[in-house]
Design an enzyme around this catalytic site. Structure first.
Site, PDB file in Angstrom:
ATOM      1  N   CYS A 167     110.075  36.251  74.062  1.00 34.60           N
ATOM      2  CA  CYS A 167     109.647  35.113  74.896  1.00 34.60           C
ATOM      3  C   CYS A 167     109.102  35.515  76.263  1.00 34.60           C
ATOM      4  O   CYS A 167     107.911  35.370  76.526  1.00 34.60           O
ATOM      5  CB  CYS A 167     110.810  34.152  75.073  1.00 34.60           C
ATOM      6  SG  CYS A 167     111.301  33.395  73.520  1.00 34.60           S
TER       7      CYS A 167
HETATM    8  N1  LIG Z   1     113.530  33.972  69.619  1.00 31.55           N
HETATM    9  C1  LIG Z   1     113.787  33.134  70.595  1.00 31.55           C
HETATM   10  O1  LIG Z   1     114.764  33.295  71.313  1.00 31.55           O
HETATM   11  C2  LIG Z   1     112.909  31.914  70.861  1.00 31.55           C
HETATM   12  C3  LIG Z   1     113.388  30.916  71.705  1.00 31.55           C
HETATM   13  C4  LIG Z   1     112.619  29.792  71.935  1.00 31.55           C
HETATM   14  C5  LIG Z   1     111.354  29.706  71.364  1.00 31.55           C
HETATM   15  N2  LIG Z   1     110.869  30.713  70.562  1.00 31.55           N
HETATM   16  C6  LIG Z   1     109.544  30.525  69.979  1.00 31.55           C
HETATM   17  O2  LIG Z   1     109.693  30.124  68.618  1.00 31.55           O
HETATM   18  C7  LIG Z   1     108.662  30.685  67.817  1.00 31.55           C
HETATM   19  C8  LIG Z   1     109.270  31.517  66.691  1.00 31.55           C
HETATM   20  O3  LIG Z   1     110.010  32.582  67.263  1.00 31.55           O
HETATM   21  P1  LIG Z   1     111.067  33.443  66.451  1.00 31.55           P
HETATM   22  O4  LIG Z   1     111.761  34.310  67.446  1.00 31.55           O
HETATM   23  O5  LIG Z   1     111.869  32.564  65.557  1.00 31.55           O
HETATM   24  O6  LIG Z   1     110.078  34.349  65.569  1.00 31.55           O
HETATM   25  P2  LIG Z   1     110.453  35.284  64.323  1.00 31.55           P
HETATM   26  O7  LIG Z   1     109.428  36.325  64.263  1.00 31.55           O
HETATM   27  O8  LIG Z   1     111.911  35.637  64.394  1.00 31.55           O
HETATM   28  O9  LIG Z   1     110.288  34.310  63.067  1.00 31.55           O
HETATM   29  C9  LIG Z   1     109.079  33.755  62.684  1.00 31.55           C
HETATM   30  C10 LIG Z   1     109.048  33.673  61.159  1.00 31.55           C
HETATM   31  O10 LIG Z   1     107.817  33.053  60.781  1.00 31.55           O
HETATM   32  C11 LIG Z   1     107.352  33.683  59.602  1.00 31.55           C
HETATM   33  N3  LIG Z   1     105.930  33.400  59.461  1.00 31.55           N
HETATM   34  C12 LIG Z   1     104.882  33.996  60.053  1.00 31.55           C
HETATM   35  N4  LIG Z   1     103.723  33.449  59.667  1.00 31.55           N
HETATM   36  C13 LIG Z   1     104.047  32.460  58.808  1.00 31.55           C
HETATM   37  C14 LIG Z   1     103.292  31.535  58.054  1.00 31.55           C
HETATM   38  N5  LIG Z   1     101.956  31.482  58.138  1.00 31.55           N
HETATM   39  N6  LIG Z   1     103.965  30.675  57.239  1.00 31.55           N
HETATM   40  C15 LIG Z   1     105.309  30.714  57.139  1.00 31.55           C
HETATM   41  N7  LIG Z   1     106.078  31.570  57.830  1.00 31.55           N
HETATM   42  C16 LIG Z   1     105.446  32.430  58.668  1.00 31.55           C
HETATM   43  C17 LIG Z   1     107.715  35.137  59.801  1.00 31.55           C
HETATM   44  O11 LIG Z   1     107.770  35.830  58.563  1.00 31.55           O
HETATM   45  C18 LIG Z   1     109.077  35.025  60.468  1.00 31.55           C
HETATM   46  O12 LIG Z   1     110.140  35.044  59.531  1.00 31.55           O
HETATM   47  C19 LIG Z   1     107.784  31.473  68.777  1.00 31.55           C
HETATM   48  O13 LIG Z   1     106.752  30.652  69.234  1.00 31.55           O
HETATM   49  C20 LIG Z   1     108.726  31.782  69.923  1.00 31.55           C
HETATM   50  O14 LIG Z   1     108.033  32.004  71.126  1.00 31.55           O
HETATM   51  C21 LIG Z   1     111.645  31.809  70.284  1.00 31.55           C
END
Ligand SMILES: NC(=O)c1ccc[n+]([C@@H]2O[C@H](COP(=O)([O-])OP(=O)(O)OC[C@H]3O[C@@H](n4cnc5c(N)ncnc54)[C@H](O)[C@@H]3O)[C@@H](O)[C@H]2O)c1
Length: 416
Positions: A258
């Site tokens: 993030c």
């Molecule tokens: N990790 C955090 O602490 C956090 C906190 C708040 C917000 N976010 C936001 O949330 C979003 C996701 O973050 P995350 O940490 O969960 O990411 P992540 O990488 O852990 O998970 C994302 C998942 O999406 C899948 N994916 C990718 N392309 C795809 C598609 N076309 N169709 C289906 N699945 C697909 C990936 O395989 C992966 O499993 C980001 O925008 C991030 O900035 C993350």
């Protein structure tokens, strides 16, 4: 029964899917990664905040799949795909565009779609809506559309999804009404704002606020290093003010998915409005310098003992980007390892959450093994459960980048 679809089963999507399933909803959880789908379907979780037992307890209500077609039968789809930066540090909406194009091919009238991924103001209206409208359905009319940023803080236990208010902005008031009813199943308080853009910017403000304040205290840490003042003592003392001050601790730099990424979504967007967002750029610059400052500090500590970095055995404690999690994305520890390795150090590490670092050919060893024969211990991320007093007592020199040895009687401890 409400049926909820989740797209993207990572740190955000998996806990969200499990939370809805625990409330009795049917969940269709979609990810493009077949290995993740296989693992989750077998009841094995890779997210620390969701123990496998918790996942297994809801698997009868949760279908994990790579098939977007299965989303046709749900009432609402929550989109949690990654929003990274491209190689030239611009927003990479590739995963979002891909997922929305695929969703469009199965979207049904009457469904609700909510984007949760962090992104710049305008994404939901200008990018997501047109992609979904390729279905022939109209956003805000035939289907509902909203943005609600995820606020999960991996590893945190004092605030849960239920006790953390959820910000929400709908394309229309009806979109927001619909999303509010849904989120109230898993969250005690929903905070409505007037538009998806306001909700998108709210999330960025939260992250930029952290990034700027971390940079401020890091800059002061570099200054106090030269002035011979203990930054930890200063932060502690300033924290005694009951109002008007919020504590941020210095450290080796920012990591995770993030803070090093999200602010640049806004600075990119700002350029379209003839604005350059100075605070964001400056905070990024200061925080990026920190691993170099930390390595220079370590080099001086060795130098004072008549040693060079080349050939020194350095035991690194903690390589993930923050305590209690195994996420090494953008972790400043990796930059530090790279710099030390470039200087010819012999490296080993202990991290109870990160068993392997294949890119460095390293695997985590026990604290005792790490300290055995070490010239210097470097505390980069202070995971709970590690005995830092033992580290400080045993290592000939300890460089502590997290302030956990304050109060230790050990000699030869150097703190950030
Ligand atoms: N990790 C955090 O602490 C956090 C906190 C708040 C917000 N976010 C936001 O949330 C979003 C996701 O973050 P995350 O940490 O969960 O990411 P992540 O990488 O852990 O998970 C994302 C998942 O999406 C899948 N994916 C990718 N392309 C795809 C598609 N076309 N169709 C289906 N699945 C697909 C990936 O395989 C992966 O499993 C980001 O925008 C991030 O900035 C993350």
């Amino acid at each position: 029964m409400t049926n909820v679809g989740i797209i993207g089963l990572g740190y955000v999507g998996l806990p969200l899917g499990v939370a809805f399933a625990e409330e009795g909803c049917g969940v269709v959880a979609v990810d493009v990664d077949p290995r993740k789908v296989e693992q989750l379907s077998a009841g094995s979780s890779y997210i620390e905040d969701i123990p496998s037992e918790r996942l297994r307890a809801v698997l009868d209500r949760m279908k994990v799949t790579t098939r977007y077609e299965d989303l046709a039968r749900v009432d609402a789809v929550l989109v949690c795909v990654p929003t990274p930066l491209s190689a030239n540090r611009e927003p990479d909406l590739g995963p979002l565009v891909d997922s929305m194009s695929r969703l469009a091919s199965v979207l049904r009238a009457g469904q609700l779609v909510v984007l949760e991924s962090t992104t710049y103001p305008g994404t939901t209206r200008e990018r997501v809506a047109p992609l979904l409208e390729e279905s022939g359905l109209r956003a805000g009319g035939d289907f509902h559309l909203a943005f609600s940023p995820e606020r999960v803080d991996p590893g945190r236990t004092d605030f849960t999804m239920r006790s953390t208010p959820k910000v929400l902005g709908g394309l229309t008031p009806a979109c927001a009404d619909r999303a509010q009813v849904l989120y109230e199943l898993v969250c005690d308080e929903v905070v409505r704002v007037s538009s998806p853009e306001a909700a998108e910017l709210t999330k960025l403000l939260e992250n930029i606020f952290r990034s700027v304040n971390i940079a401020l205290v890091n800059e002061l840490a570099m200054l106090t290093d030269r002035m011979g003042i203990d930054i930890w003592e200063v932060v502690e003392a300033a924290s005694s003010k009951p109002y008007g001050f919020m504590r941020f601790d210095p450290g080796p730099g920012m990591g995770g998915h993030c803070l090093p990424v999200d602010p640049f979504y806004l600075s990119w967007r700002a350029r379209e409005f003839d604005m350059s967002t100075e605070f964001i750029e400056l905070a990024g610059k200061v925080n990026q310098q920190m691993p170099y400052h930390c390595v220079a500090k370590l080099q001086r500590a060795l130098n004072d003992a008549g040693q060079a970095v080349r050939g020194a055995r350095i035991a690194v404690f903690g390589v993930s980007y923050k305590p209690g999690v195994g996420d090494v994305r953008e972790s400043p520890a990796l930059k530090i390892l790279e710099l030390l390795s470039g200087l010819g150090a012999e490296l080993c590490y202990h991290d109870p959450h990160v068993p392997l670092l294949p890119q460095y050919g390293l695997e985590s060893v026990t604290p005792e093994q790490a300290l055995d024969g070490a010239d210097l211990a470097l505390i980069v991320t202070a995971h709970p459960g590690v005995d830092y007093e033992l580290v400080a007592q045993r290592a000939p020199i300890t460089v502590d980048l997290r302030g956990v040895t304050r109060g230790s009687a050990a000699a030869n401890v150097v703190r950030l």
